[in-house]
Motif scaffolding. Structure first.
Motif, PDB file in Angstrom:
ATOM      1  N   UNK A   1     -20.645 -27.909  83.116  1.00  0.00           N
ATOM      2  CA  UNK A   1     -20.269 -28.362  81.780  1.00  0.00           C
ATOM      3  C   UNK A   1     -20.939 -29.681  81.424  1.00  0.00           C
ATOM      4  N   UNK A   2     -21.057 -30.002  80.133  1.00  0.00           N
ATOM      5  CA  UNK A   2     -21.574 -31.315  79.745  1.00  0.00           C
ATOM      6  C   UNK A   2     -20.651 -32.402  80.280  1.00  0.00           C
ATOM      7  N   UNK A   3     -21.212 -33.529  80.629  1.00  0.00           N
ATOM      8  CA  UNK A   3     -20.433 -34.671  81.101  1.00  0.00           C
ATOM      9  C   UNK A   3     -20.446 -35.744  80.017  1.00  0.00           C
ATOM     10  N   UNK A   4     -19.319 -35.906  79.345  1.00  0.00           N
ATOM     11  CA  UNK A   4     -19.204 -36.923  78.295  1.00  0.00           C
ATOM     12  C   UNK A   4     -18.600 -38.179  78.909  1.00  0.00           C
ATOM     13  N   UNK A   5     -19.445 -39.027  79.458  1.00  0.00           N
ATOM     14  CA  UNK A   5     -18.943 -40.221  80.137  1.00  0.00           C
ATOM     15  C   UNK A   5     -19.017 -41.438  79.226  1.00  0.00           C
TER      16      UNK A   5
END
Length: 431
Positions: A315-319
């Motif tokens: 999954x995308x990592x929205x950090x």
């Protein structure tokens, strides 16, 4: 320690480049920067190019209602009306003196069955004061959408403990905004998930403290929660609701690489997103900065996020560490507080974001627009910041440290000094 990112280089010289300083600030370092950084059109074009690149990278997460492609489960689907409203808001924020909000986090209750030692909503619960009624909550949603909001995130406490949650989710106008929810997961039962799907919930984020079940349950103060919550999240995913994790990176955890384990677990489950905040001292931990990330650890997290982005890994990592990076700042993000986001408490208090416990007014007394304008004109928020203010020692000195330990949150901004923390000398301060 400084990090420099070069966007245009000729004959061995940086023409367009930016440096991220150790205090989190971003400054132009290329030969052409002094000229270009003053041009709003340049900033707008640069922002649009970076935004387009993000959506281009992630075009295979899934489709909303079988029609709209989703690139980020905390952003409207690509091609939807809310997405075009969000784009309009970003452009408007670049060209106008003050930003337009794109997201509202709405704590509809502070009731919760967990007893998290780190609860960011800690100290918000007030005795002898009623939560916003259903009609007051709907009025807030109307005003938020009118102001330009395209994401309405229901949170708490535990939002599923409020009976009218499903009614409030369905009240969100899907031509203007997308409803999302943050939950501890215990009440993602078959019945509740069906109701959430029928109400039109776009995405759900499970608050998770650790990929280790025993550690998670211990931090939440509730035995067996991890297993029940994961089952509930997968149940929501099976009903077509986009599912993700919401977590945070502490100094001690990041040093052990816990965020890598958490990402791998989210990948194993086939989730649609992992939202990873920096550990921000707020709520019950308001005056404890011991677990804040160091500059190096934030950069490690940023590099990890950028690597996942570059490889288009799911999954995308929205950090948050990426959100506070050079490229994110140039793409219109940076610090979200009173920039593209605000927080509404269960009592109607309006704050810059979930983690900034400062009240700029109450929607029971005045309009949301009036409060928003007061907030973005305040010297603490009348400028875009590439770095989280709640992790800035100057900001904390003037706006957080003076808050009494026994005070209810959010704390009235008018009880604090009206200063621009960037230019005040702490050593000469009277506080």
């Amino acid at each position: 320690m400084e990090i420099e990112q070069v966007f245009l280089k000729r004959f061995g010289r940086n023409l367009i480049s930016y440096k991220k300083l150790e205090n989190g600030q971003v400054v132009g370092s290329g030969i052409l920067n002094p000229i270009l950084d003053k041009l709003k059109v340049y900033r707008l074009i640069f922002m649009l190019l970076l935004q387009a690149n993000f959506y281009k990278q992630y075009n295979n997460i899934g489709k909303w209602k079988g029609k709209y492609q989703v690139a980020n489960t905390f952003a409207p689907p690509v091609g939807s009306r809310p997405m075009f409203r969000a784009l309009k808001g970003l452009i408007k924020s670049q060209l106008m003196p003050f930003p337009s909000p794109l997201a509202m986090t709405f704590a509809i209750t502070y009731d919760c069955q967990c007893k998290c030692v780190h609860c960011s909503a800690g100290k918000h619960l007030r005795k002898n004061q009623k939560y916003l009624s259903t009609e007051e909550a709907k009025k807030l949603i109307d005003e938020a959408q009118k102001l330009g909001v395209t994401i309405i995130a229901f949170t708490g406490g535990e939002p599923l403990l409020r009976e009218d949650l499903f009614e409030l989710i369905s009240y969100v106008d899907d031509k203007k905004a997308m409803p999302v929810m943050f939950t501890n997961g215990e009440f993602l039962t078959e019945e509740n998930v069906e109701k959430l799907a029928d109400a039109g919930l776009y995405s759900v984020f499970l608050s998770i403290d650790s990929p280790n079940p025993e550690e998670h349950d211990s931090l939440r103060g509730k035995s067996g929660l991890f297993e029940v919550a994961i089952e509930g999240l997968m149940r929501a995913k099976s009903k077509g609701i986009f599912a993700g994790f919401s977590s945070y990176a502490t100094r001690s955890g990041a040093e052990k690489g816990i965020y890598r384990e958490l990402y791998n677990y989210a990948k194993e489950l086939g989730l649609h997103n992992l939202m990873l905040f920096d550990c921000v001292p707020t709520g019950k931990m308001l005056h404890d900065t011991s677990e804040m990330l160091t500059f190096k650890l934030r950069e490690d997290l940023h590099k990890f996020s950028a690597e996942k982005f570059r490889k288009c890994e799911l999954p995308p990592l929205s950090s948050q560490s990426w959100q506070n990076s050079v490229e994110a700042y140039l793409s219109g993000i940076g610090c979200l507080a009173a920039n593209i986001q605000f927080y509404a408490s269960a009592y109607g208090e309006i704050s810059p974001c979930d983690f900034s416990p400062l009240s700029f007014g109450n929607i029971r007394n005045e309009s949301l627009k009036k409060i928003w304008m007061r907030m973005v004109k305040h010297p603490a928020y009348n400028h875009r910041s590439p770095f989280c203010r709640m992790q800035d020692k100057n900001f904390r000195h003037f706006y957080i440290d003076p808050i009494p330990d026994d005070a209810y949150l959010p704390y009235p901004i008018n009880k604090l000094p009206r200063v621009d923390y960037r230019y005040e000398n702490i050593s000469h301060s009277l506080i």
